[in-house]
Design a protein around this motif. Sequence first.
Motif, mmCIF file in Angstrom:
data_model
loop_
_atom_site.group_PDB
_atom_site.id
_atom_site.type_symbol
_atom_site.label_atom_id
_atom_site.label_comp_id
_atom_site.label_asym_id
_atom_site.label_seq_id
_atom_site.Cartn_x
_atom_site.Cartn_y
_atom_site.Cartn_z
ATOM 1 N N UNK A 167 0.857 -1.180 0.000
ATOM 2 C CA UNK A 167 0.000 0.000 0.000
ATOM 3 C C UNK A 167 0.901 1.240 0.000
ATOM 4 N N UNK A 168 0.518 2.258 -0.736
ATOM 5 C CA UNK A 168 1.378 3.428 -0.923
ATOM 6 C C UNK A 168 1.073 4.489 0.127
ATOM 7 N N UNK A 169 2.066 4.737 0.982
ATOM 8 C CA UNK A 169 1.896 5.676 2.093
ATOM 9 C C UNK A 169 2.126 7.124 1.660
ATOM 10 N N UNK A 170 2.921 7.321 0.603
ATOM 11 C CA UNK A 170 3.212 8.661 0.090
ATOM 12 C C UNK A 170 2.955 8.679 -1.406
ATOM 13 N N UNK A 171 2.646 9.832 -1.976
ATOM 14 C CA UNK A 171 2.372 9.910 -3.413
ATOM 15 C C UNK A 171 3.601 9.515 -4.233
ATOM 16 N N UNK A 172 3.412 8.785 -5.341
ATOM 17 C CA UNK A 172 4.542 8.423 -6.211
ATOM 18 C C UNK A 172 5.155 9.653 -6.862
ATOM 19 N N UNK A 173 6.399 9.516 -7.308
ATOM 20 C CA UNK A 173 7.023 10.559 -8.116
ATOM 21 C C UNK A 173 6.312 10.640 -9.469
ATOM 22 N N UNK A 174 6.558 11.708 -10.181
ATOM 23 C CA UNK A 174 5.995 11.854 -11.521
ATOM 24 C C UNK A 174 6.474 10.698 -12.398
ATOM 25 N N UNK A 175 5.550 9.989 -13.019
ATOM 26 C CA UNK A 175 5.894 8.885 -13.909
ATOM 27 C C UNK A 175 6.236 7.594 -13.212
ATOM 28 N N UNK A 176 6.133 7.550 -11.887
ATOM 29 C CA UNK A 176 6.505 6.342 -11.138
ATOM 30 C C UNK A 176 5.295 5.433 -10.972
ATOM 31 N N UNK A 177 5.464 4.151 -11.327
ATOM 32 C CA UNK A 177 4.399 3.162 -11.245
ATOM 33 C C UNK A 177 4.840 1.988 -10.391
ATOM 34 N N UNK A 178 3.890 1.117 -10.080
ATOM 35 C CA UNK A 178 4.246 -0.123 -9.404
ATOM 36 C C UNK A 178 5.192 -0.949 -10.278
ATOM 37 N N UNK A 179 4.943 -0.981 -11.555
ATOM 38 C CA UNK A 179 5.867 -1.572 -12.534
ATOM 39 C C UNK A 179 5.696 -0.797 -13.824
ATOM 40 N N UNK A 180 6.776 -0.157 -14.284
ATOM 41 C CA UNK A 180 6.706 0.665 -15.478
ATOM 42 C C UNK A 180 6.425 -0.146 -16.731
ATOM 43 N N UNK A 181 5.981 0.527 -17.769
ATOM 44 C CA UNK A 181 5.626 -0.124 -19.029
ATOM 45 C C UNK A 181 6.830 -0.857 -19.613
#
Length: 323
Positions: A191-205
């Motif tokens: 679970x994500x406690x803080x907002x992701x960075x710009x363009x950051x995903x659980x697993x990028x494309x």
Amino acid sequence: MKQTIPVIDLAPALGGSRAERLAVARRIEAACTDIGFFTIRGHGVPLELIDALRGHASRFFNLPLEEKLRASPADPSVPRGYRALGFDALARGNADRAPGDLKEYYHFGRETWPDDPYYTGPEGQAYFIPNRWPERPAGFAAAASAYYAQMERLTASMMELAALALGIDEHFFADKIDRHITAMRINFYPAQQTPPEAGQLRAGAHTDYGLLTILNGENTPGGLQVRTRAGDWIDIETDPGTFVINIGDLLMRWTNDRWVSNVHRVVNPPADAGPAAQRISIAFFHHPNYDALVECIAPPGQAKYPPVLSGEYRDLKYRQTRV
């Protein structure tokens, strides 16, 4: 109508007649040509075995970080054991500049192998590496090894069906995967406690590297998506009782782009998802023997790719994705 990936019942093909096997193979051909993804049921893998590994994985990943880190290899380049949040960025394997993925994972391979130079010689040692297991939970290694053995059985059947689907000898791949270098990853998306960075995903494309991937997931917020030929992203249902299959780069090269190794990603959950967004997926990345030469199945002069050795291609992709 919302687009989905096909669901294919393997049961008629597993021990069925040639006509039944061909019928299933034709469905695989259609899915691999169109989108490179499909879901299988009737796969014959015991659900209790799947549940056992998922249970052990959940207990491990919810341990304190300090304890999990003790299961990391001393040398970060060794692909075994635990990896903490942000260790790699899968999108970089497809030349995308991306921040580290928001996942942890546990990386392992087969548990034993013959005392033979292919496995124990200088090149073999780069792929057949002793697994590293945590002290807790007890039984993790046994559950993982049992699951791995079931995946080996399933991929042997899948590659026979793939050969039938391509109109080549049913056993074409047999001597190219009999000493495979497949690794598994149990991915944990906290679970994500803080907002992701710009363009950051659980697993990028990204695309996968080998022949095919067998994924067992769960339906929680922030899941798997695949990009259609029209460029749209669609959600993939990942029920724990089924497997999602996708084609990897080497099989796309082998088929001369007849089948597509498609771009996929794991997206972030909604900001208000809370603890329910925790997610585990188990991926078996089926990869041929390291010395298998991947040459396009195409008429002379029409190959889109030069021949490549299986092991060399995998190593290149591993290097590209490290943060």
